[in-house]
Motif scaffolding. Structure first.
Motif, mmCIF file in Angstrom:
data_model
loop_
_atom_site.group_PDB
_atom_site.id
_atom_site.type_symbol
_atom_site.label_atom_id
_atom_site.label_comp_id
_atom_site.label_asym_id
_atom_site.label_seq_id
_atom_site.Cartn_x
_atom_site.Cartn_y
_atom_site.Cartn_z
ATOM 1 N N SER A 2 -1.263 9.678 42.540
ATOM 2 C CA SER A 2 -1.395 10.784 41.610
ATOM 3 C C SER A 2 -2.123 10.343 40.347
ATOM 4 O O SER A 2 -2.029 9.206 39.925
ATOM 5 C CB SER A 2 0.004 11.287 41.247
ATOM 6 N N ASN A 3 -2.848 11.260 39.747
ATOM 7 C CA ASN A 3 -3.476 11.015 38.454
ATOM 8 C C ASN A 3 -2.814 11.851 37.373
ATOM 9 O O ASN A 3 -3.390 12.062 36.313
ATOM 10 C CB ASN A 3 -4.972 11.340 38.501
ATOM 11 N N SER A 4 -1.613 12.345 37.649
ATOM 12 C CA SER A 4 -0.962 13.208 36.675
ATOM 13 C C SER A 4 -0.447 12.399 35.484
ATOM 14 O O SER A 4 -0.153 11.212 35.590
ATOM 15 C CB SER A 4 0.175 14.003 37.325
ATOM 16 N N ILE A 5 -0.388 13.082 34.362
ATOM 17 C CA ILE A 5 0.031 12.459 33.107
ATOM 18 C C ILE A 5 1.159 13.292 32.520
ATOM 19 O O ILE A 5 1.079 14.522 32.483
ATOM 20 C CB ILE A 5 -1.147 12.397 32.115
ATOM 21 N N VAL A 6 2.192 12.615 32.057
ATOM 22 C CA VAL A 6 3.282 13.298 31.369
ATOM 23 C C VAL A 6 3.405 12.712 29.969
ATOM 24 O O VAL A 6 3.282 11.504 29.775
ATOM 25 C CB VAL A 6 4.616 13.219 32.148
ATOM 26 N N ILE A 7 3.602 13.605 29.010
ATOM 27 C CA ILE A 7 3.812 13.205 27.627
ATOM 28 C C ILE A 7 5.283 13.438 27.311
ATOM 29 O O ILE A 7 5.797 14.539 27.512
ATOM 30 C CB ILE A 7 2.935 14.033 26.663
ATOM 31 N N ILE A 8 5.957 12.398 26.837
ATOM 32 C CA ILE A 8 7.356 12.527 26.425
ATOM 33 C C ILE A 8 7.371 12.516 24.904
ATOM 34 O O ILE A 8 7.025 11.517 24.277
ATOM 35 C CB ILE A 8 8.217 11.382 26.979
ATOM 36 N N SER A 9 7.759 13.645 24.322
ATOM 37 C CA SER A 9 7.826 13.764 22.868
ATOM 38 C C SER A 9 9.254 13.545 22.403
ATOM 39 O O SER A 9 10.155 14.292 22.766
ATOM 40 C CB SER A 9 7.353 15.145 22.412
ATOM 41 N N GLY A 10 9.439 12.525 21.567
ATOM 42 C CA GLY A 10 10.760 12.192 21.059
ATOM 43 C C GLY A 10 11.027 12.713 19.663
ATOM 44 O O GLY A 10 11.942 12.238 18.998
ATOM 45 N N SER A 11 10.256 13.682 19.218
ATOM 46 C CA SER A 11 10.476 14.214 17.871
ATOM 47 C C SER A 11 11.616 15.222 17.862
ATOM 48 O O SER A 11 11.656 16.127 18.689
ATOM 49 C CB SER A 11 9.215 14.896 17.345
ATOM 50 N N PRO A 12 12.533 15.083 16.904
ATOM 51 C CA PRO A 12 13.597 16.080 16.783
ATOM 52 C C PRO A 12 13.170 17.287 15.950
ATOM 53 O O PRO A 12 13.946 18.217 15.761
ATOM 54 C CB PRO A 12 14.712 15.296 16.075
ATOM 55 N N ASN A 13 11.929 17.305 15.484
ATOM 56 C CA ASN A 13 11.466 18.311 14.547
ATOM 57 C C ASN A 13 10.291 19.091 15.139
ATOM 58 O O ASN A 13 9.254 18.505 15.445
ATOM 59 C CB ASN A 13 11.055 17.607 13.248
ATOM 60 N N ALA A 14 10.418 20.395 15.244
ATOM 61 C CA ALA A 14 9.380 21.225 15.845
ATOM 62 C C ALA A 14 8.090 21.262 15.023
ATOM 63 O O ALA A 14 7.033 21.575 15.549
ATOM 64 C CB ALA A 14 9.895 22.642 16.049
ATOM 65 N N THR A 15 8.155 20.946 13.735
ATOM 66 C CA THR A 15 6.946 20.971 12.904
ATOM 67 C C THR A 15 6.474 19.563 12.537
ATOM 68 O O THR A 15 5.698 19.384 11.611
ATOM 69 C CB THR A 15 7.182 21.796 11.611
ATOM 70 N N SER A 16 6.914 18.573 13.280
ATOM 71 C CA SER A 16 6.530 17.185 13.023
ATOM 72 C C SER A 16 5.029 16.994 13.150
ATOM 73 O O SER A 16 4.379 17.590 14.019
ATOM 74 C CB SER A 16 7.239 16.270 14.032
ATOM 75 N N ARG A 17 4.506 16.133 12.307
ATOM 76 C CA ARG A 17 3.088 15.779 12.408
ATOM 77 C C ARG A 17 2.786 15.087 13.743
ATOM 78 O O ARG A 17 1.640 15.047 14.185
ATOM 79 C CB ARG A 17 2.698 14.884 11.234
ATOM 80 N N LEU A 18 3.806 14.554 14.387
ATOM 81 C CA LEU A 18 3.626 13.976 15.717
ATOM 82 C C LEU A 18 3.025 15.012 16.661
ATOM 83 O O LEU A 18 2.222 14.669 17.526
ATOM 84 C CB LEU A 18 4.962 13.463 16.268
ATOM 85 N N ASN A 19 3.398 16.272 16.483
ATOM 86 C CA ASN A 19 2.854 17.328 17.337
ATOM 87 C C ASN A 19 1.341 17.445 17.193
ATOM 88 O O ASN A 19 0.649 17.778 18.150
ATOM 89 C CB ASN A 19 3.527 18.659 17.033
ATOM 90 N N GLY A 20 0.820 17.157 16.003
ATOM 91 C CA GLY A 20 -0.630 17.157 15.815
ATOM 92 C C GLY A 20 -1.296 16.077 16.644
ATOM 93 O O GLY A 20 -2.366 16.282 17.222
ATOM 94 N N ILE A 21 -0.651 14.917 16.712
ATOM 95 C CA ILE A 21 -1.174 13.814 17.527
ATOM 96 C C ILE A 21 -1.113 14.179 19.007
ATOM 97 O O ILE A 21 -2.070 13.990 19.750
ATOM 98 C CB ILE A 21 -0.398 12.518 17.229
ATOM 99 N N ILE A 22 0.025 14.714 19.430
ATOM 100 C CA ILE A 22 0.186 15.099 20.833
ATOM 101 C C ILE A 22 -0.841 16.164 21.213
ATOM 102 O O ILE A 22 -1.479 16.085 22.268
ATOM 103 C CB ILE A 22 1.621 15.572 21.109
ATOM 104 N N ASP A 23 -1.011 17.178 20.362
ATOM 105 C CA ASP A 23 -1.988 18.237 20.646
ATOM 106 C C ASP A 23 -3.400 17.662 20.761
ATOM 107 O O ASP A 23 -4.161 18.041 21.645
ATOM 108 C CB ASP A 23 -1.962 19.311 19.555
ATOM 109 N N PHE A 24 -3.744 16.738 19.873
ATOM 110 C CA PHE A 24 -5.073 16.113 19.900
ATOM 111 C C PHE A 24 -5.268 15.362 21.213
ATOM 112 O O PHE A 24 -6.294 15.518 21.888
ATOM 113 C CB PHE A 24 -5.232 15.169 18.709
ATOM 114 N N VAL A 25 -4.294 14.565 21.593
ATOM 115 C CA VAL A 25 -4.382 13.781 22.831
ATOM 116 C C VAL A 25 -4.446 14.703 24.047
ATOM 117 O O VAL A 25 -5.248 14.476 24.962
ATOM 118 C CB VAL A 25 -3.207 12.781 22.931
ATOM 119 N N ARG A 26 -3.651 15.745 24.045
ATOM 120 C CA ARG A 26 -3.668 16.699 25.165
ATOM 121 C C ARG A 26 -5.055 17.331 25.313
ATOM 122 O O ARG A 26 -5.589 17.439 26.426
ATOM 123 C CB ARG A 26 -2.604 17.775 24.958
ATOM 124 N N ARG A 27 -5.668 17.729 24.197
ATOM 125 C CA ARG A 27 -7.022 18.310 24.250
ATOM 126 C C ARG A 27 -8.034 17.296 24.776
ATOM 127 O O ARG A 27 -8.902 17.637 25.590
ATOM 128 C CB ARG A 27 -7.448 18.813 22.872
#
Length: 187
Positions: A2-27
């Protein structure tokens, strides 16, 4: 394989700046033809995490995504020089060798550069104990490298500064190249 990729986000905060990083990587992954799925640990049932319910349908489903993935991206903010407790709670519910044979890309964000080595000293030893052997060059960012954008909508949007964007693109490129190599070897 498989070439599938899973992202595990460990942020407890829905507005964390980590989400910006995850969104960038996903794009970036999407642009290269590698769509990903995300496990947002904080949305898993808290009772299942706290009481280590390995057989919980939500945990079984999340673990299946990890099992089927060729690559796992583990993203977390840094608190007290380590990844979040909610992420640790989920990692504890993965099978003991659940990361064996997988490419692993760590993405961390912290308030300062003081915890730059937290990927190497807090995360990698835990993941190595679970069979992870091939780590893609991880990215550690600081809060000031990801800006929240207010555009009048209720959705939080983010902008990643150029230096961080380049480092994230390089790590995504390395991940994609490794996936391509593995798929060629498997043929």
């Amino acid at each position: 394989m498989s070439n599938s990729i899973v992202i595990i986000s460990g942020s407890p905060n829905a507005t964390s700046r980590l989400n910006g990083i995850i969104d960038f990587v996903r794009r970036e992954l999407d642009l290269q033809g590698y769509p990903s799925k995300t496990i947002t640990v904080v949305t898993l049932p808290a009772e299942d995490l706290v009481h280590s319910r390995f057989g919980s349908p939500a945990i079984v489903e999340a673990n299946k995504l990890v099992e089927d993935a060729a690559a796992v991206i583990i993203a977390s903010p840094v608190y007290k020089a380590s990844f979040t407790g909610v992420l640790k709670s989920y990692i504890d519910l993965l099978p003991q060798k659940g990361l064996e044979g997988k490419l692993v890309l760590p993405l961390f964000i912290g308030g300062t550069l003081a915890h730059l080595l937290s990927i190497d000293y807090s995360l990698k030893p835990v993941l190595a104990s679970m069979g992870a052997r091939h780590f893609i060059r991880g990215v550690y960012a600081t809060d000031n490298q990801v800006n929240r954008i207010q555009d009048g909508s209720n959705e939080t949007k983010f902008e990643v500064i150029e230096d961080l964007a380049e480092r994230l693109q390089a790590s995504v490129q390395e991940l994609v190249e490794e996936l391509v190599l593995r798929s060629r070897v498997a043929q």
